[in-house]
Design a protein around this motif. Structure first.
Motif, short mmCIF file in Angstrom:
data_model
loop_
_atom_site.label_atom_id
_atom_site.label_comp_id
_atom_site.label_asym_id
_atom_site.label_seq_id
_atom_site.Cartn_x
_atom_site.Cartn_y
_atom_site.Cartn_z
N PRO A 155 0.77 -1.33 0.36
CA PRO A 155 0.66 0.07 0.25
C PRO A 155 1.03 1.45 0.00
O PRO A 155 0.86 1.85 0.96
N MET A 156 1.66 1.64 -1.29
CA MET A 156 2.06 2.74 -0.92
C MET A 156 1.96 3.25 -2.34
O MET A 156 1.91 2.82 -3.47
N GLY A 157 2.61 4.79 -3.09
CA GLY A 157 3.37 5.28 -3.72
C GLY A 157 2.51 5.09 -4.62
O GLY A 157 1.56 5.93 -5.84
N ALA A 158 0.01 5.70 -3.80
CA ALA A 158 -0.74 5.58 -4.96
C ALA A 158 -0.71 7.31 -5.21
O ALA A 158 -1.41 7.32 -7.00
N HIS A 159 -0.08 8.19 -5.03
CA HIS A 159 -0.15 9.94 -6.03
C HIS A 159 1.51 9.53 -7.11
O HIS A 159 0.44 10.28 -7.97
N GLY A 188 -1.07 10.04 -12.11
CA GLY A 188 -0.18 9.85 -11.92
C GLY A 188 0.49 8.63 -12.85
O GLY A 188 -0.13 9.60 -14.21
N ILE A 189 1.50 7.69 -12.79
CA ILE A 189 2.07 6.93 -14.38
C ILE A 189 1.48 6.30 -14.74
O ILE A 189 0.94 6.27 -16.35
N THR A 274 -1.27 9.85 2.71
CA THR A 274 -1.25 9.37 1.07
C THR A 274 -3.15 8.32 1.66
O THR A 274 -3.97 8.64 2.79
N TYR A 275 -3.16 7.51 0.40
CA TYR A 275 -4.31 6.62 1.22
C TYR A 275 -3.34 4.89 0.52
O TYR A 275 -2.70 5.04 -0.82
N ASP A 276 -4.25 3.99 0.41
CA ASP A 276 -3.86 2.38 -0.03
C ASP A 276 -4.55 2.94 -1.21
O ASP A 276 -5.50 2.88 -1.75
#
Length: 600
Positions: A155-159, A188-189, A274-276
């Motif tokens: 659960p990382m890098g949401a943005h 995002g990506i 952030t968020y999951d």
């Protein structure tokens, strides 16, 4: 003679009839034996055209760690003209929807087309699909179409990664590739590299019996096309560093951006809160998005490049560099400081006076930098303040401020370095001067920067005068590298002057406001900042690079409403630098204080 003429006309008529007959026979032969387009048209009522959705490309970090993969789900499709005499209540029970919901969905499908399939219920789970498949023969006009959804193992890098959502009519109108029910990268990506990640759709033509059951492929799949999976992306991000940064930023509002100075590769890119990212996947996406949107701490906001803040004292070296370039400052220049009693800009420190540029950076002396800024705007080399201010602004923008950097992510904001014309509009032409806009000398007033720009300015310092456009994708697939796509940008400042600014930053870390957070065996060059915030407590800022001589990481940390730069932003940045260079952190007391520190 008349008989010969009559015979000739008779032969001509016969020839015409024969030719016409041959043409018709040839055409019939072509249509019935060679051309099967009419057969296809005639069979439309017993054929089902099933779109084959490609799996989106996978996403990895710089070290090959998997960040995003795909999971199978199923969409329930409907062909309205084939829906006849079904048990609506039983159907609703199977799908766990209301009869009213059934009516609404059918109306939407008919409005789209009675003859083309459209989405009835999206993203049915594997369990529901297994139960439904056994009874599909009882519901003519409905069929299931497989597809995939994104899945995030951590659960990382949401943005940074962004999310995928269903296309709207506006997108469909602009791009014929997309049809109703298709998915597209929204942020995002996923958005920036949509065309690479999405792949290419295929189609399968299936024969269906009167009981709505598939009985095989049409003409052994002669007209089927295969879906082509999207391309994998390899990011510049270090997943371990990214996760560590998100851990340190728990309970804090702000951002961390870290860059490799020698390439412009972004090593960490995080916004907090952030968020999951798994929350914005599947049938729960709409509900979760609504809840996140209403959250007062704005977890959906990408502060890393959409947050805009006064840079405060982190901007002072920029003014010094312009002063050095414009010839109004050198290493022998000294200005006095009366501490908190200084005017027109007071100093927040008690320190030696007079000061040179090294000590002024180390001690973050406001009066010194005000005097430098005033000298720039009153420089006799040009006709007036406006011309000098425009020259100052051009130098500043050459270091990556006041405009978009051109990163490969969407929605980057430009910050603000106000133009001379802006001040003309506010104060009137010829009615403003250095005193009027003196707050710009210490990174306040109208100046705004994004965390991405601040991290990039640390990279400019590390490189002694240039930067590579920051980016987050290292390669598309294994072979298509991206670094060469992002230009080298050289500032208008002589590289020799950067050595002066860098020495001042080194003294900040060894003898100044950052000395309590030195890293063993690593010389860090940095600058703290405390940015005034008209809406509450001051923001805490820190920008740095390390090691001093051969930098491998440049970083900026901004923590909102948290006070002095040395209290929160500095320790977070120093831990991140240590984590990246040494791969482990030895200062556990500082780490524990940052992890447990909750500021909202």
């Amino acid at each position: 003679m008349a008989n010969k003429s009559l015979a000739s006309r008779k032969q001509t008529v016969i020839a015409i009839f024969l030719a016409t007959g041959i043409i018709f026979l040839g055409r019939l032969f072509y249509l019935q034996i060679i051309d099967d387009s009419y057969e296809l048209s005639a069979n439309n009522n017993v054929l089902r055209y099933v779109t084959q959705y490609p799996a989106r490309g996978l996403i990895y970090d710089r070290n090959g760690k998997l960040l995003v993969y795909n999971e199978a789900v199923y969409d329930l499709m409907v062909l309205p003209r084939q829906v006849k005499d079904i048990d609506t209540l039983e159907f609703c029970r199977l799908l766990d929807i209301t009869p009213e919901g059934f009516v609404q969905r059918m109306k939407k499908a008919r409005d789209y087309s009675r003859f083309k399939p459209s989405l009835f219920e999206k993203q049915i789970s594997k369990e529901t699909y297994g139960y439904l498949e056994e009874k599909m023969y009882r519901f003519p006009g409905f069929f299931v179409q497989p597809r995939t959804l994104r899945k995030y193992p951590e659960p990382m890098g949401a943005h940074l990664l962004g999310y995928v959502g269903e296309v709207n009519q506006s997108i469909i109108d602009k791009d014929p590739y997309y049809k109703s029910g298709d998915y597209i990268g929204i942020s995002g990506i996923e958005k920036s590299y949509e065309e690479d990640l999405r792949g290419r759709k295929g189609i399968k033509i299936r024969m269906v019996d009167v009981h709505n059951r598939e009985v095989g492929s049409f003409q052994n799949g002669l007209y089927d096309t295969l879906a082509v999976m999207g391309k994998d992306l390899y990011l510049t991000i270090d997943a371990e560093l990214q996760q560590y940064g998100e851990l340190l930023m728990q309970g804090k509002m702000g951002s961390v951006v870290a860059i490799e100075p020698s390439s412009g590769e972004i090593l960490a890119f995080l916004s907090s809160p952030t968020y999951d990212p798994n929350l914005l996947v599947g049938r729960v996406r709409g509900k979760n998005f609504s809840e996140l949107s209403k959250d007062p701490v704005k977890p959906l906001l990408n502060r890393a490049m959409m947050g805009q803040y006064p840079p405060g004292s982190t901007f002072k070296m920029v003014n010094d560099l312009v002063g050095l370039q414009e010839g109004v400052l050198n290493t022998r220049t000294h200005y006095t400081c009366q501490g908190p009693g200084s005017s027109p800009i007071r100093c927040t420190h008690h320190h030696q006076s007079p000061l040179d540029v090294y000590i002024a950076i180390q001690q973050s002396c406001n009066p010194f930098h005000w005097q430098v800024y005033r000298s720039i705007l009153n420089n006799p080399r040009r006709k007036n303040v406006k011309e000098n201010y425009t020259a100052w602004r051009n130098h500043v923008m050459s270091m990556g401020f006041g405009h978009k950097l051109g990163t490969d992510m969407q929605f980057e904001l430009s910050g603000n370095i106000p133009s001379a014309e802006k001040f003309d509009a506010i104060y009137g032409k010829g009615r403003w001067n250095a005193m009027t806009v003196r707050s710009l000398s210490i990174g306040q007033g109208e100046i705004l920067v994004t965390p991405l720009q601040l991290a990039n300015s640390a990279a400019v310092m590390a490189n002694r005068g240039y930067y590579f456009v920051p980016h987050v994708v290292k390669s598309i697939g294994v072979n298509e590298t991206r670094n060469e796509k992002f230009n080298k940008v050289t500032s208008t400042i002589d590289p020799a002057y950067f050595e002066i600014a860098v020495e001042g930053m080194r003294q900040v870390a060894t003898m100044g406001t950052a000395r309590w957070y030195q890293i063993e065996d690593i010389t860090m060059c940095g600058k703290t900042g405390t940015a005034e915030n008209p809406h509450g407590k001051d923001h805490s800022l820190f920008m740095a690079f390390a090691p001093a001589d051969q930098p491998v990481i440049a970083i900026a940390v901004i923590i909102e409403n948290s006070g002095f730069g040395s209290t929160w932003a500095l320790p977070v940045a120093s831990l991140m630098i240590e984590k990246y260079i040494k791969r482990e952190v030895s200062r556990k007391d500082i780490e524990e204080r940052m992890i447990n520190g909750k500021l909202y």
